[in-house]
Design a protein around this motif. Structure first.
Motif, PDB file in Angstrom:
ATOM      1  N   GLN A 191       0.902  -1.345  -0.142  1.00 39.52           N
ATOM      2  CA  GLN A 191       0.036   0.103   0.055  1.00 39.52           C
ATOM      3  C   GLN A 191       0.872   1.304  -0.048  1.00 39.52           C
ATOM      4  N   ASP A 192       2.047   1.186   0.815  1.00 39.73           N
ATOM      5  CA  ASP A 192       2.884   2.299   0.817  1.00 39.73           C
ATOM      6  C   ASP A 192       3.630   2.601  -0.402  1.00 39.73           C
ATOM      7  N   GLU A 193       3.802   1.604  -1.330  1.00 41.18           N
ATOM      8  CA  GLU A 193       4.269   1.867  -2.695  1.00 41.18           C
ATOM      9  C   GLU A 193       3.275   2.563  -3.680  1.00 41.18           C
ATOM     10  N   VAL A 194       2.124   2.045  -3.492  1.00 34.34           N
ATOM     11  CA  VAL A 194       0.926   2.372  -4.333  1.00 34.34           C
ATOM     12  C   VAL A 194       0.776   3.976  -4.189  1.00 34.34           C
ATOM     13  N   GLU A 195       1.105   4.304  -2.555  1.00 31.00           N
ATOM     14  CA  GLU A 195       0.620   5.910  -2.126  1.00 31.00           C
ATOM     15  C   GLU A 195       1.736   6.650  -2.954  1.00 31.00           C
ATOM     16  N   LEU A 451      15.540   8.851  -5.440  1.00 25.10           N
ATOM     17  CA  LEU A 451      15.955   7.652  -6.313  1.00 25.10           C
ATOM     18  C   LEU A 451      17.458   7.406  -5.909  1.00 25.10           C
ATOM     19  N   GLU A 452      18.264   8.248  -5.313  1.00 31.28           N
ATOM     20  CA  GLU A 452      19.559   8.194  -4.896  1.00 31.28           C
ATOM     21  C   GLU A 452      19.531   7.207  -3.785  1.00 31.28           C
ATOM     22  N   LYS A 453      18.741   6.883  -2.923  1.00 31.31           N
ATOM     23  CA  LYS A 453      18.661   6.063  -2.012  1.00 31.31           C
ATOM     24  C   LYS A 453      18.850   4.742  -2.291  1.00 31.31           C
ATOM     25  N   PRO A 454      19.656   3.995  -1.700  1.00 29.80           N
ATOM     26  CA  PRO A 454      20.041   2.660  -2.121  1.00 29.80           C
ATOM     27  C   PRO A 454      19.128   1.629  -1.674  1.00 29.80           C
ATOM     28  N   ASP A 455      18.255   1.949  -0.544  1.00 28.94           N
ATOM     29  CA  ASP A 455      17.440   0.743   0.152  1.00 28.94           C
ATOM     30  C   ASP A 455      15.969   0.999  -0.284  1.00 28.94           C
ATOM     31  N   ILE A 456      15.635   1.426  -1.148  1.00 32.26           N
ATOM     32  CA  ILE A 456      14.226   1.621  -1.714  1.00 32.26           C
ATOM     33  C   ILE A 456      13.950   0.483  -2.483  1.00 32.26           C
ATOM     34  N   SER A 457      12.903   0.015  -2.149  1.00 33.76           N
ATOM     35  CA  SER A 457      12.355  -1.520  -2.996  1.00 33.76           C
ATOM     36  C   SER A 457      12.152  -1.111  -4.362  1.00 33.76           C
ATOM     37  N   LEU A 458      12.147  -2.313  -5.405  1.00 40.77           N
ATOM     38  CA  LEU A 458      12.116  -2.058  -6.733  1.00 40.77           C
ATOM     39  C   LEU A 458      10.886  -1.464  -7.029  1.00 40.77           C
ATOM     40  N   GLN A 459       9.773  -1.785  -6.298  1.00 50.99           N
ATOM     41  CA  GLN A 459       8.496  -1.358  -6.458  1.00 50.99           C
ATOM     42  C   GLN A 459       8.606   0.353  -6.351  1.00 50.99           C
ATOM     43  N   SER A 460       9.156   0.661  -5.143  1.00 49.95           N
ATOM     44  CA  SER A 460       8.973   2.166  -4.833  1.00 49.95           C
ATOM     45  C   SER A 460       9.954   2.723  -5.797  1.00 49.95           C
ATOM     46  N   ARG A 461      10.811   2.378  -6.396  1.00 51.84           N
ATOM     47  CA  ARG A 461      11.777   3.007  -7.390  1.00 51.84           C
ATOM     48  C   ARG A 461      11.007   3.258  -8.813  1.00 51.84           C
ATOM     49  N   VAL A 462      10.266   2.286  -9.086  1.00 46.03           N
ATOM     50  CA  VAL A 462       9.586   2.346 -10.177  1.00 46.03           C
ATOM     51  C   VAL A 462       8.428   3.348 -10.385  1.00 46.03           C
ATOM     52  N   ALA A 463       8.018   3.549  -9.153  1.00 49.68           N
ATOM     53  CA  ALA A 463       6.569   4.465  -8.797  1.00 49.68           C
ATOM     54  C   ALA A 463       7.357   5.775  -9.047  1.00 49.68           C
ATOM     55  N   ILE A 464       8.427   5.902  -8.505  1.00 44.82           N
ATOM     56  CA  ILE A 464       9.101   7.410  -8.231  1.00 44.82           C
ATOM     57  C   ILE A 464       9.476   7.476  -9.675  1.00 44.82           C
ATOM     58  N   GLN A 465      10.138   6.750 -10.384  1.00 44.21           N
ATOM     59  CA  GLN A 465      10.570   6.963 -11.813  1.00 44.21           C
ATOM     60  C   GLN A 465       9.411   7.359 -12.656  1.00 44.21           C
ATOM     61  N   LEU A 466       8.378   6.594 -12.481  1.00 39.49           N
ATOM     62  CA  LEU A 466       7.056   7.226 -13.301  1.00 39.49           C
ATOM     63  C   LEU A 466       6.620   8.418 -12.867  1.00 39.49           C
ATOM     64  N   ARG A 467       6.382   8.761 -11.668  1.00 42.04           N
ATOM     65  CA  ARG A 467       5.931  10.006 -11.565  1.00 42.04           C
ATOM     66  C   ARG A 467       6.974  11.444 -11.850  1.00 42.04           C
ATOM     67  N   LEU A 468       8.356  10.706 -11.829  1.00 43.13           N
ATOM     68  CA  LEU A 468       9.378  11.873 -12.122  1.00 43.13           C
ATOM     69  C   LEU A 468       9.219  12.123 -13.753  1.00 43.13           C
ATOM     70  N   ALA A 469       9.033  10.978 -14.484  1.00 42.23           N
ATOM     71  CA  ALA A 469       8.894  11.103 -15.997  1.00 42.23           C
ATOM     72  C   ALA A 469       7.643  11.825 -16.367  1.00 42.23           C
ATOM     73  N   GLU A 470       6.559  11.865 -15.708  1.00 43.90           N
ATOM     74  CA  GLU A 470       5.366  12.417 -16.050  1.00 43.90           C
ATOM     75  C   GLU A 470       5.811  14.035 -15.940  1.00 43.90           C
TER      76      GLU A 470
END
Length: 606
Positions: A191-195, A451-470
């Motif tokens: 849920q926190d990754e979807v958030e 995104l520079e944080k090494p400890d975030i999950s793969l799903q969290s990284r993808v979510a942040i990459q997507l919103r950054l791309a938008e």
């Protein structure tokens, strides 16, 4: 090879819950179905509804712990069996092998040099899992009596996959064994990754996808338990939410359109081995050979021995890749965000603007795309914005012998309506993009830092990459709008002459950019009229992330024609009432809020 192990009842200890009575489970399923079938939440309440649905699903998953089908061993253990099975059934297996490519996952590696456009892979129909093979399987009796299955080929494939997975004698087990046990689609996000996606354009699609999946699961759970045609299904003994989520994700990431055997229409299919190919930019190089009745793929480029073989999945945005395929493609040349625009029906010039747009084959209210590359807007959006910003110029596109010819220039950047019109439209686009950027909860700089944080999950990284791309696309559109506005202001101040269109200039209407080719009415609109997408894709629902193999395109909507007398009367009447001054509220939108659009069609009620 490992054997299938299924646990039908819960074990005590090790965190497993107690055995759940059928009545208790059915009550929970009924509650979930009712919640997912209720009216759509009011604006701003979508997240609250999502958390409530997720809470019910978590209760069900907890009580179903240990009941899902699992296979022993890893995917890699089963790849030799897959290759042998493919070769026995007439597929090509000589030029490649399945290899783990690290962060890209498993893919095909060339075992010899392959030339561009060389046929290197073919898969015969008998290896495919299709809607037709589902009809001829143990699922057939239920399919023939359930209208939801008949309407939703992708859901039929998902249940077909589950039935065959539970069948130890299934001909497709060598393929099913090699499918991932879990996926990276948002259905698997915490849920926190979807958030992290809140405020993005993609979040509504993600929430809808989860709701649709939960509703479908609840509906088919009750159907399997109660329908006489389902008595022989293995799903009657064990059908968990995790099972259905897995099947949905398997189909969503792999389904394709192929022709039926007689070629009369298209159907959905899972294509073993070929679906191991990973994506890169390029062109679609896969087709279906009806004569040999097989799926065929030619090489996208030259491949040396030991190089990974890629295919092109299609012109998808990163939101589509994340939602339907479970990955973010960093170098996506086709990334885009959507923007909903419309001419306000309360505007005095609405009828005239709608008429000009209709002649150009563009609806008065439409969802357009803003692109990551140059130019950031399509010919259709340019034409729409020009008409949207018109006042007295409208009569030139409605009256006179050359009115129709002028329609052909609307989407061509070489022929502005006027310098003032160009300034207005680029000012509007600049402002609109800036407003959309303000709807995000974080800035681009904050996303880059996260995104520079090494400890975030793969799903969290993808979510942040997507919103950054938008955001980066919107920032580029806003910057481009400003540059264009300043350019045309300079043209106006210099008193520069407008390029004059002559009928002999028709060749100039073929711009260097493929998207700018005219006439608009003869081209397929990339943008989709509001509501039209639901009509076209209503049978696809949440599982519409397919790589297209055999594509059928709908005919263009015919341009509405009006008599010159009625148009002339309306033109003069409207111009008399408005004069040549700028109309108050000229740039009023049908939807002024910086709204996000929902691309995944809402599923029909069960």
């Amino acid at each position: 090879m490992g054997k299938k192990s299924r646990v039908k009842t819960q074990k005590s200890g090790s965190g497993a819950s107690a055995v759940v009575s059928p009545k208790e489970m059915m009550n929970l399923i009924s509650e979930l179905l009712q919640k997912c079938s209720s009216a759509a939440p009011s604006a701003g309440k979508e997240w609250e509804e999502y958390t409530q649905i997720r809470g019910l699903v978590d209760k069900i998953r907890k009580k179903q712990k240990g009941m899902s089908v699992v296979f022993e061993g890893s995917r890699e253990d089963y790849f030799p069996e897959l290759m042998s099975w493919a070769e026995e059934n007439g597929a090509s297996c000589d030029g490649f092998t399945v290899t783990n490519f690290g962060t890209e996952g498993y893919g095909l590696r060339a075992t010899m040099d392959i030339k561009a456009e060389e046929l290197f892979l073919w898969i015969p129909r008998k290896m495919l899992m299709t809607v037709e093979s589902a009809q001829n399987s143990v699922l057939g009796p239920l399919y023939s009596q359930d209208r939801i299955l008949q309407a939703m080929g992708n859901v039929t494939l998902a249940l077909h996959l589950l039935c065959e997975r539970a069948n130890t004698a299934s001909q497709w087990l060598p393929y099913i064994h090699t499918l991932p046990q879990e996926y990276d689609t948002p259905l698997y996000y915490h849920q926190d990754e979807v958030e992290l996606l809140l405020g993005t354009q993609a979040v509504q699609d993600v929430l809808s996808q989860y709701k649709n999946t939960a509703r479908q699961y609840a509906y088919f759970y009750k159907l399997v338990q109660t329908h006489p045609a389902a008595t022989k299904l293995a799903l009657k003994d064990s059908f968990t939410f995790d099972d259905y989520r897995w099947a949905v994700s398997s189909v969503m990431t792999r389904q394709n359109q192929i022709p039926t055997e007689d070629g009369s229409h298209v159907t959905l299919a899972l294509i073993p081995l070929w679906d191991m190919c990973n994506h890169t930019n390029g062109l679609i190089t896969t087709g279906y050979n009806l004569e040999d009745d097989r799926c065929e793929c030619v090489a996208l480029q030259d491949y040396k021995e030991n190089e990974q073989i890629y295919i092109f999945y299609g012109t998808r945005s990163n939101a589509e890749f994340v939602i339907h395929n479970g990955f973010f493609y960093q170098d996506n040349a086709h990334d885009r965000v959507k923007i909903k625009l419309g001419v306000s029906k309360s505007e005095r010039l609405y009828a005239m603007k709608a008429e000009v747009l209709a002649r150009a084959g563009i609806p008065a209210s439409c969802v357009f795309a803003l692109h990551c590359n140059e130019p950031p807007i399509s010919a259709q959006l340019l034409a729409f914005l020009r008409v949207f910003c018109m006042t007295e110029e409208l009569k030139e596109y409605l009256l006179g012998d050359h009115a129709i010819n002028k329609i052909f220039t609307l989407g061509n950047s070489e022929f502005p309506v006027s310098w003032e019109n160009e300034i207005k439209l680029w000012t509007f686009l600049e402002t609109r993009a800036a407003l959309l950027l303000k709807t995000y909860k974080t800035t681009s700089e904050e996303d880059c830092f996260m995104l520079e944080k090494p400890d975030i999950s793969l799903q969290s990284r993808v979510a942040i990459q997507l919103r950054l791309a938008e955001k980066q696309i919107l920032e580029k559109v806003s910057s481009s709008g400003r540059a264009k506005r300043l350019h045309f202001q300079q043209k106006l101040e210099e008193g520069a002459l407008l390029p004059h269109y002559e009928e002999s200039d028709i060749a100039l209407l073929e711009n260097t950019e493929p998207d700018a080719k005219l006439p608009i009415i003869l081209r397929k609109l990339e943008e989709v009229e509001e509501g039209q997408e639901i009509q076209v894709e209503e049978h696809s629902h949440l599982l519409n992330g397919e790589k297209v193999v055999y594509r059928m395109e709908a005919n263009e909507k015919p341009v509405q024609e009006e008599t010159q007398e009625r148009v002339s009367k309306d033109v003069h009447s409207a111009l008399d009432s408005t004069g040549s001054s700028n109309q108050k509220g000229q740039m009023e939108m049908a939807d002024q809020s910086a709204s996000r659009t929902e691309e995944i069609p809402k599923e029909r009620s069960e």
